[in-house]
Design an enzyme around this catalytic site. Structure first.
Site, short mmCIF file in Angstrom:
data_model
loop_
_atom_site.label_atom_id
_atom_site.label_comp_id
_atom_site.label_asym_id
_atom_site.label_seq_id
_atom_site.Cartn_x
_atom_site.Cartn_y
_atom_site.Cartn_z
N HIS A 102 -11.84 50.66 65.10
CA HIS A 102 -11.90 49.94 66.38
C HIS A 102 -11.32 50.76 67.53
O HIS A 102 -11.58 50.46 68.69
CB HIS A 102 -11.18 48.59 66.26
CG HIS A 102 -9.71 48.69 65.97
ND1 HIS A 102 -9.22 49.04 64.74
CD2 HIS A 102 -8.63 48.49 66.77
CE1 HIS A 102 -7.90 49.03 64.77
NE2 HIS A 102 -7.52 48.71 65.99
N ASN B 272 2.05 57.10 48.61
CA ASN B 272 1.82 56.03 47.65
C ASN B 272 1.17 56.64 46.42
O ASN B 272 0.26 57.48 46.54
CB ASN B 272 0.92 54.96 48.26
CG ASN B 272 0.48 53.93 47.23
OD1 ASN B 272 -0.58 54.06 46.61
ND2 ASN B 272 1.29 52.90 47.06
N VAL B 273 1.65 56.28 45.26
CA VAL B 273 1.00 56.65 44.00
C VAL B 273 0.91 55.40 43.15
O VAL B 273 1.87 54.62 43.06
CB VAL B 273 1.75 57.78 43.26
CG1 VAL B 273 1.50 59.12 43.94
CG2 VAL B 273 3.25 57.52 43.19
N ARG B 274 -0.25 55.18 42.53
CA ARG B 274 -0.48 53.89 41.89
C ARG B 274 -1.42 54.05 40.69
O ARG B 274 -2.17 55.03 40.57
CB ARG B 274 -1.08 52.90 42.89
CG ARG B 274 -2.35 53.40 43.55
CD ARG B 274 -2.76 52.52 44.73
NE ARG B 274 -3.97 53.01 45.36
CZ ARG B 274 -3.98 53.94 46.33
NH1 ARG B 274 -2.85 54.46 46.76
NH2 ARG B 274 -5.13 54.34 46.85
N HIS C 215 4.12 58.59 55.09
CA HIS C 215 3.80 57.59 54.07
C HIS C 215 3.33 58.30 52.82
O HIS C 215 2.63 59.32 52.88
CB HIS C 215 2.68 56.68 54.60
CG HIS C 215 1.90 55.99 53.53
ND1 HIS C 215 0.66 56.43 53.10
CD2 HIS C 215 2.17 54.89 52.78
CE1 HIS C 215 0.21 55.63 52.15
NE2 HIS C 215 1.11 54.70 51.94
N HIS D 36 -0.01 70.55 55.29
CA HIS D 36 -1.25 70.74 54.55
C HIS D 36 -1.14 71.88 53.53
O HIS D 36 -1.85 71.86 52.52
CB HIS D 36 -2.41 70.97 55.53
CG HIS D 36 -2.91 69.69 56.12
ND1 HIS D 36 -3.85 68.90 55.49
CD2 HIS D 36 -2.57 69.04 57.25
CE1 HIS D 36 -4.09 67.83 56.21
NE2 HIS D 36 -3.33 67.89 57.30
N GLY E 112 1.51 38.82 46.14
CA GLY E 112 2.70 39.66 46.05
C GLY E 112 3.81 39.17 46.97
O GLY E 112 3.65 38.23 47.75
N ARG E 113 4.94 39.84 46.87
CA ARG E 113 6.11 39.48 47.68
C ARG E 113 5.91 39.97 49.10
O ARG E 113 5.85 41.17 49.36
CB ARG E 113 7.37 40.09 47.06
CG ARG E 113 8.65 39.73 47.79
CD ARG E 113 9.86 40.27 47.02
NE ARG E 113 11.10 39.86 47.65
CZ ARG E 113 11.81 40.60 48.50
NH1 ARG E 113 11.37 41.82 48.82
NH2 ARG E 113 12.94 40.16 49.01
#
Length: 307
Positions: free
Chosen positions: A178, A111-113, A109, A148, A262-263
């Protein structure tokens, strides 16, 4: 944070990054092509979702670009920054999740935002977030070290302290409380990044985005030819359940997307297509499945002893 953010530059980079990810995964799969949906959000903005399904190598790979706007930041964003409650916002990002068919190839995975919180009578407040992480089903030390090493290389131009900090934040974030176990072997995670000004932070975001493929593709190429059978596939589906649990219970991006209207199809593209849960199951001692828990799903400095 007096420096004005260049939203157009961020958008341009993210669109190019999505194209780069798409081409790389389609080429690696060698068969399937991504289906694209361009979508608009009634409250403002939209995006384009690309999903590769039932490929020769990947059960599912999703690559989503979004640029959405809204009159009020969702509670997921303001929980950590309550002073921004009530502000309008823009949120731009690219997220990618890969679920391979071969259980010896890890799920991954990235993600950049970028967020901007806006108010008529005040300066915009902006910040970056992102990272990448790896979720193996069968552990290989050399894969973890390589992953890494590339993560450290992405951070190195910005200071020696950046990789250890982002690694620690990744270990803390991708943890199923959990279950009292990590989702995988970690990588990089950062959020609320604004230190050093817009240009520096944008450069760091680009470095993380640019290092994802060099981190992941060599592992895919090394493991995709390994033979596997029903035992490995069953364990993969069981461990995929942990991925689903994390994304639906803890993942900030999933919660932000759902809370901001969102979609749904784009938000949930990160989920694997086939998953199993078993009641109170534990791997037999001495098996490769047990080794995943004992050696890989534990806090560890994979680069210990390296300069």
């Amino acid at each position: 944070m007096s420096e004005q953010p260049n939203i157009a530059a961020v958008r341009s980079y993210l669109l190019e990054l999505q194209d780069r990810f798409t081409q790389a995964l389609e080429s690696e799969d060698g068969g399937a092509r991504c289906h694209e949906d361009a979508w608009e959000r009634p409250e403002g903005g939209g995006g384009r979702t690309r999903v590769l399904q039932e490929g020769a190598l990947f059960d599912r790979a999703g690559i989503n670009f979004s640029h959405v706007r809204g009159p009020h930041l969702p509670s997921t964003a303001t929980a950590r920054r309550p002073e921004l409650a009530g502000r309008a916002f823009q949120a731009l990002g690219v997220s990618l999740v890969v679920h391979p068919r071969n259980p010896y190839v890890p799920t991954s995975h990235t993600n950049v935002r970028f967020f901007v919180a806006e108010k008529d009578d005040a300066q915009p407040v902006w910040w970056f977030g992102g990272g990448f992480d790896l979720t193996p089903y069968y552990g290989f030390t050399e894969d973890a070290v390589h992953w890494h090493q590339v993560a450290r290389a992405a951070c190195r131009p910005f200071g020696a302290e950046v990789y250890p900090r982002f690694k620690r934040q990744c270990d803390d974030y991708f943890f199923l409380r959990h279950r009292q176990e990590p989702r995988g072997i970690g990588g990089l995670f950062f959020d609320d990044l604004d230190e050093g000004g817009f240009a520096r932070c944008f450069d760091l975001l680009q470095s993380v985005g640019d290092h994802y493929l060099p981190a992941y593709l060599p592992i895919v190429q090394q493991r995709k030819g390994l033979p596997w059978g029903e035992r490995e596939r069953a364990f993969q589906k069981y461990r995929r359940g942990r991925y689903v649990e994390f994304n639906l219970v803890y993942d900030r991006g999933t919660l932000f997307g759902l809370q901001s209207g969102g979609r749904t199809e784009s938000i949930l593209m990160s989920l694997p297509p086939e998953v199993n849960w078993r009641y109170d199951w534990h791997p037999a001692p001495g098996t490769p499945e047990a080794e995943l828990y004992e050696r890989f799903l534990v806090p560890r400095d994979w680069l210990a002893g390296e300069a």
